[in-house]
Write a protein that holds these residues in place. Structure first.
Motif, PDB file in Angstrom:
ATOM      1  N   ILE A   9       5.516   4.671  10.633  1.00 13.61           N
ATOM      2  CA  ILE A   9       5.501   5.623  11.752  1.00 13.61           C
ATOM      3  C   ILE A   9       5.122   7.018  11.270  1.00 13.61           C
ATOM      4  O   ILE A   9       4.275   7.689  11.862  1.00 13.61           O
ATOM      5  N   PRO A  12       0.355   6.340   7.592  1.00 16.50           N
ATOM      6  CA  PRO A  12       0.008   6.677   6.205  1.00 16.50           C
ATOM      7  C   PRO A  12      -0.644   8.059   6.067  1.00 16.50           C
ATOM      8  O   PRO A  12      -1.131   8.610   7.049  1.00 16.50           O
ATOM      9  N   VAL A  13      -0.621   8.561   4.827  1.00 18.13           N
ATOM     10  CA  VAL A  13      -1.459   9.708   4.504  1.00 18.13           C
ATOM     11  C   VAL A  13      -2.878   9.176   4.446  1.00 18.13           C
ATOM     12  O   VAL A  13      -3.134   8.154   3.816  1.00 18.13           O
ATOM     13  N   SER A  19      -6.101   6.578  13.061  1.00 19.09           N
ATOM     14  CA  SER A  19      -5.283   5.666  12.264  1.00 19.09           C
ATOM     15  C   SER A  19      -5.598   4.210  12.567  1.00 19.09           C
ATOM     16  O   SER A  19      -5.640   3.370  11.677  1.00 19.09           O
TER      17      SER A  19
ATOM     18  N   ASN B 103      -7.914  16.644  11.180  1.00 18.86           N
ATOM     19  CA  ASN B 103      -8.133  15.205  11.315  1.00 18.86           C
ATOM     20  C   ASN B 103      -9.549  14.912  11.809  1.00 18.86           C
ATOM     21  O   ASN B 103     -10.249  14.070  11.254  1.00 18.86           O
ATOM     22  N   CYS B 110      -1.316  13.248   7.756  1.00 24.03           N
ATOM     23  CA  CYS B 110      -0.340  12.163   7.772  1.00 24.03           C
ATOM     24  C   CYS B 110      -0.255  11.639   9.204  1.00 24.03           C
ATOM     25  O   CYS B 110       0.083  12.403  10.117  1.00 24.03           O
ATOM     26  N   ALA B 111      -0.615  10.391   9.427  1.00 19.93           N
ATOM     27  CA  ALA B 111      -0.572   9.811  10.769  1.00 19.93           C
ATOM     28  C   ALA B 111       0.881   9.823  11.260  1.00 19.93           C
ATOM     29  O   ALA B 111       1.759   9.307  10.590  1.00 19.93           O
ATOM     30  N   THR B 112       1.134  10.480  12.428  1.00 21.70           N
ATOM     31  CA  THR B 112       2.512  10.635  12.909  1.00 21.70           C
ATOM     32  C   THR B 112       2.579  10.565  14.423  1.00 21.70           C
ATOM     33  O   THR B 112       2.524  11.598  15.059  1.00 21.70           O
ATOM     34  N   PRO B 113       2.728   9.453  15.109  1.00 21.03           N
ATOM     35  CA  PRO B 113       2.683   8.133  14.501  1.00 21.03           C
ATOM     36  C   PRO B 113       1.249   7.681  14.236  1.00 21.03           C
ATOM     37  O   PRO B 113       1.047   6.744  13.484  1.00 21.03           O
ATOM     38  N   THR B 114       0.260   8.342  14.878  1.00 15.95           N
ATOM     39  CA  THR B 114      -1.130   7.958  14.648  1.00 15.95           C
ATOM     40  C   THR B 114      -1.890   9.203  14.197  1.00 15.95           C
ATOM     41  O   THR B 114      -1.347  10.308  14.208  1.00 15.95           O
ATOM     42  N   ALA B 115      -3.160   9.025  13.843  1.00 15.50           N
ATOM     43  CA  ALA B 115      -3.958  10.168  13.415  1.00 15.50           C
ATOM     44  C   ALA B 115      -4.297  11.057  14.610  1.00 15.50           C
ATOM     45  O   ALA B 115      -4.243  12.280  14.533  1.00 15.50           O
ATOM     46  N   GLY B 116      -4.640  10.424  15.743  1.00 16.61           N
ATOM     47  CA  GLY B 116      -5.015  11.188  16.929  1.00 16.61           C
ATOM     48  C   GLY B 116      -3.878  12.033  17.470  1.00 16.61           C
ATOM     49  O   GLY B 116      -4.098  13.023  18.167  1.00 16.61           O
TER      50      GLY B 116
END
Lengths: 220, 291
Positions: A9, A12-13, A19, B103, B110-116
């Motif tokens: 969640i 990842p970096v 993602s 991005n 850092c995807a949080t929760p995703t990259a977008g």
């Protein structure tokens, strides 16, 4: 549960921009490379759903190829993966497929070299997390989060018991196991997720048993 | 192991610990890792977030030129004016948008929760930091609390735009940030859940309609919306306002809405803003007229 770690969640970096479409695609590519067990010399990549519609803008193409080259999600060479593959004379084809799939972000990768060829279907389920749902026509569910053994074998009695007893002898605990076959008595596939990586001696012992055709080891 | 927000809160109250601590302990147990290694990995994620915000203030630009530079504009505006929406809110907006500009420019995030949707949580964290003065440990805990709520959403609904629309991405990200702000500000686990529910409620039905299929327009500015709602909802919860619909039911509603959303509005770049005259013009300009 599909997601088991907080780092699925928060993480990842990764190198942007998506993602699902970049990091997830990279991991599907990397899984295909691991199944082949070597760097491929060619790949045919079918894209479905959102992957097919948006792959150029999202960099899904370079991410899949980056994965085939063995790059991690935060590798800054990722966006240059297509050029790097070209320099290495790896022949890559992308096919925008229109077939309906269960998941909107699906890729089917057929990849090989002069010795071997495999076909993998992977889905990107969000936040960079993936599942491998098919290998060489066999259905399976593999997250890539755990070390695993994929054992192609002939569908004969005792084949599964032999494998599990060798694992037990080496004190390897099985976390998850699936068995699948094309038809009664035909080619079959065992997928075994374990708590730890296994060593070469154990693999050799497995190879020497009856009915085993091929073993692929996935580390994590 | 918790499956729902109510289980998460019950566990926190029973053991009299924070939500972040529940998440840390679960990670240690399920993955058989030491506390040090779990904390160290989260600290690395925190550093990536901090670096992305720093980078955005240098003024990044995406390959297409569609996004970049807005975080700098907002910071300049804040230096010369008193923002109507308040300093913390606008600072959060600039840092959330900045992260997503990085991005879109294919920088490291850092995807949080995703990259977008990677801007909401760090945007909120690095803006409220100026008022709450957290320790480094509390900043790391902020991410574990956000992660605990995201964990529930990912396992009960979805966190990708392709699966559930942008409500699943920026909606989840903003709501995760809201819950984490509450904990950092000294609120209770229940108040974190209220803040989460109120943020997500305001994001229900949000479509994923990226122009030219890219994570740029409208994604960067939607992170501004997500982080704003996070801060407002955190304040509401800390003030004692409750969500009439319980948190887990809001997550369930989000799931069902996402399932009934047409495919054109789920990250295919075929509907919504992508299917406006300007959206189509930009797509053709970037990729050539494919129609």
């Amino acid at each position: 549960m599909k997601f088991t770690s907080v780092f699925d969640i928060i993480g990842p970096v990764m190198v942007g921009p998506s993602s699902s479409h970049t990091a997830g695609a990279g991991r599907i590519g990397k899984a295909a490379r691991n199944f082949l067990g070597a760097e491929p010399t060619w790949a045919k990549i079918h894209l479905y759903g959102s992957f097919a519609k948006t792959y150029k803008g999202h960099g899904t193409d370079f991410a899949l190829v980056g994965g085939l080259l063995g790059f991690e999600t935060d590798d800054t060479r990722m966006s240059k993966a297509l050029e790097i593959a070209k320099d290495k004379n790896i022949d890559i084809q992308f096919i925008e497929d229109t077939a309906a799939t269960e998941h909107p972000n699906t890729a089917r990768i057929i990849v090989g070299n002069d010795k071997d060829e495999i076909e993998v279907i992977g889905i990107s389920i969000g936040g960079g997390k993936i599942e491998i749902i098919e290998l060489n026509g066999f259905s399976l569910r593999l997250s890539g989060d755990h070390p695993a053994l994929l054992i192609m074998h002939n569908d004969r009695f005792g084949a599964i018991a032999t494998v599990t007893s060798i694992l037990a002898k080496h004190k390897i605990n099985i976390g998850h196991m699936e068995v699948n076959r094309k038809d009664k008595g035909e080619e079959a596939l065992m997928v075994i997720e374990m708590d730890q990586n296994v060593d070469e001696a154990l693999l050799q012992e497995l190879r020497e048993t009856d009915h085993i055709v091929k073993i692929t080891k996935l580390e994590s | 192991m918790f499956r729902t927000v109510s289980e998460l809160i019950e566990q926190a109250n029973k053991e009299n610990i924070q939500i972040s601590e529940i998440m840390i302990r679960q990670e240690m147990e399920l993955k058989e890792r030491s506390r040090e290694s779990v904390i160290a990995e989260m600290e690395r994620n925190l550093e990536v977030m901090e670096n992305a915000i720093e980078q955005s203030l240098q003024g990044v630009r995406s390959v297409t030129g569609l996004t970049g530079g807005d975080a700098v504009l907002i910071q300049n505006y804040m230096n010369n004016h008193t923002p109507l929406s308040g300093t913390i809110l606008l600072d959060a907006v600039s840092k959330a948008m900045g992260t997503n500009e990085v991005n879109a420019a294919m920088g490291i995030i850092c995807a949080t929760p995703t990259a977008g949707s990677a801007g909401c949580v760090p945007g909120a964290l690095f803006a409220v930091k100026n008022q709450l003065h957290p320790t480094r440990e509390q900043m790391i805990n902020f991410l574990f609390t956000a992660g605990a709520f995201g964990f529930v959403v990912a396992n009960n609904a979805f966190i990708s735009g392709a699966a559930g629309g942008c409500q699943a991405e920026v909606g989840s990200a903003g709501a995760m940030a809201a819950a984490a702000i509450v904990e950092m500000a000294g609120g209770t686990p229940e108040q974190s859940a209220e803040a989460f529910a109120m943020t997500l409620k305001n994001m229900l039905g949000l479509v994923c309609d990226p122009v030219a299929g890219l994570v740029e327009v409208p994604c960067v500015k939607r992170n501004a919306g997500g982080v704003s709602l996070a801060i407002v909802s955190a304040d509401l919860a800390l003030a004692g306002v409750k969500s009439r619909i319980p948190c887990d039911e809001v997550i369930g509603a989000m799931y069902r809405i996402g399932q009934t959303m047409p495919v054109t509005l789920r990250e295919t770049g075929e509907g919504g803003l992508a299917d406006t005259p300007t959206g189509r013009f930009l797509r053709d300009k970037i990729f050539g007229n494919l129609a």
